[in-house]
Motif scaffolding. Sequence first.
Motif, short mmCIF file in Angstrom:
data_model
loop_
_atom_site.label_atom_id
_atom_site.label_comp_id
_atom_site.label_asym_id
_atom_site.label_seq_id
_atom_site.Cartn_x
_atom_site.Cartn_y
_atom_site.Cartn_z
N ALA A 88 -4.29 -4.11 4.62
CA ALA A 88 -4.25 -2.65 4.49
C ALA A 88 -3.10 -2.21 3.58
O ALA A 88 -2.25 -3.01 3.18
CB ALA A 88 -4.11 -2.02 5.86
N ALA A 89 -3.08 -0.90 3.28
CA ALA A 89 -2.04 -0.37 2.39
C ALA A 89 -0.67 -0.40 3.05
O ALA A 89 0.36 -0.44 2.37
CB ALA A 89 -2.40 1.06 1.99
N ALA A 90 -0.61 -0.34 4.38
CA ALA A 90 0.65 -0.41 5.11
C ALA A 90 0.38 -1.04 6.47
O ALA A 90 -0.73 -0.98 6.99
CB ALA A 90 1.27 0.97 5.29
N LEU A 91 1.42 -1.66 7.04
CA LEU A 91 1.26 -2.32 8.32
C LEU A 91 1.51 -1.34 9.46
O LEU A 91 2.51 -0.60 9.45
CB LEU A 91 2.24 -3.49 8.44
N TYR A 92 0.63 -1.34 10.44
CA TYR A 92 0.80 -0.56 11.65
C TYR A 92 -0.20 -1.06 12.68
O TYR A 92 -1.13 -1.82 12.36
CB TYR A 92 0.54 0.94 11.38
N PHE A 93 -0.02 -0.67 13.91
CA PHE A 93 -1.10 -0.77 14.88
C PHE A 93 -1.12 0.50 15.70
O PHE A 93 -0.12 1.25 15.74
CB PHE A 93 -1.03 -2.03 15.75
N LEU A 94 -2.26 0.76 16.33
CA LEU A 94 -2.43 1.99 17.10
C LEU A 94 -3.04 1.67 18.45
O LEU A 94 -3.94 0.84 18.55
CB LEU A 94 -3.32 2.98 16.34
N VAL A 95 -2.51 2.31 19.48
CA VAL A 95 -3.08 2.24 20.82
C VAL A 95 -3.42 3.66 21.26
O VAL A 95 -2.57 4.55 21.17
CB VAL A 95 -2.10 1.60 21.82
N GLY A 147 -2.59 7.05 3.16
CA GLY A 147 -2.54 6.93 1.70
C GLY A 147 -1.97 8.17 1.05
O GLY A 147 -1.17 8.08 0.11
N ALA A 148 -2.35 9.34 1.54
CA ALA A 148 -1.84 10.58 0.97
C ALA A 148 -0.33 10.69 1.20
O ALA A 148 0.42 11.13 0.30
CB ALA A 148 -2.55 11.78 1.61
N GLU A 149 0.14 10.28 2.37
CA GLU A 149 1.58 10.34 2.65
C GLU A 149 2.36 9.36 1.79
O GLU A 149 3.46 9.68 1.29
CB GLU A 149 1.83 10.07 4.13
#
Length: 381
Positions: free
Chosen positions: A86-93, A351-353
Amino acid sequence: EQMGVTAARRARELALRVPEARRALAATANLAAEELTRRLDRAGRDWRGARPSVESPDSAIPASAHPPQLDVIGADGSQIYPDRHAAALYFLVNIGSLHLVHGSGEAPQVSSTPRLVFEDRDLYDEFGGLVRAESVQAERDIAEMEELARRAEAAPARPSLALLDNGLLLWIALQEKELGRGPVEAYLSRYWAAMRRLRKAGSALAGFVDRPRSADVLSLLHLATTPLEAIDAEKLRATPFRGLADRALFAAHLKPDERSALFVDGSPVNLRFHEQGHQVLFFYLRIGRDDSIARIEVPGWVAERKELLDTVHAGILEQCRITGIPYVLVRAHELAVVTQADRQRLDDLLGAELMRQGLTPRLSRKAETKRWTSSRRRHAL
């Protein structure tokens, strides 16, 4: 065609084993307690079958009357795993929850609570690797239990039922070698703290497992009906019930709305839960007049209090009247689920940010090629 033939043949063969399993259940119930204890001792701590409780293994227990009013709380979670493409690393719960007061006519309280995780301290493990899927799942499971505790603490002082759409054991306890002892202990501590909050709130906590595949009770029946001197690892593996699940036995044994006896989960993870005062027990429940069997897991502090155990039994049945599984869990899942469209929207916002911060968001080449080809269906079935 061959898969269909094989599935039909397997179903017929397994159905023929159910009467034998019922005979083994009756024989186990008639076995003296000291004889069963000797067999369990000979099987050793590495044996993974269910262990009996104070209730006779062949019990078939009808439901008690449902309370006039009952606070019912359900929580379920969903997640987005970190993606190195992905464009940046993260995870979401994301945790969905529902609190309704059965018998009050009041509208349910609903919530959907997302947590976006992107700091380096949370994205990498103690070995420097990207956080594993098991860790994200543990974060989700802990957040579900914490949400149940939060809602139970806010409920009035009357009977309450708190439900999870899963079992109660936190399986990351088996991942110490891969994740390190410190992180695993931290996960377990948070999970047990939430369970203690539920116990203090007086809530009847239960995990609901639909269409369970476990054969823990059948393993116990095989052990109980094997001569003591013949018990060894090879003999225990040679079970006559291979391929059969506990639910097939209890679909034949239980009448509508009855539950089975309580059994102790034989997993080594449960030994650690027992040390903390949260030993997990389970029973099977026949829901309605079809053969639908659910596995219901409860902590020991629910199992030992008849009023809490009766609340679990009657409350789950009432919740299943319309939807077949507890209504609060159906709605909690609906509130929690993160769809592909949700993820695409989140990636677009990200992406916009990034562009506002002067960065050009880029997917990996592999991710780009998957995006190019995912819109075409080259092969139709």
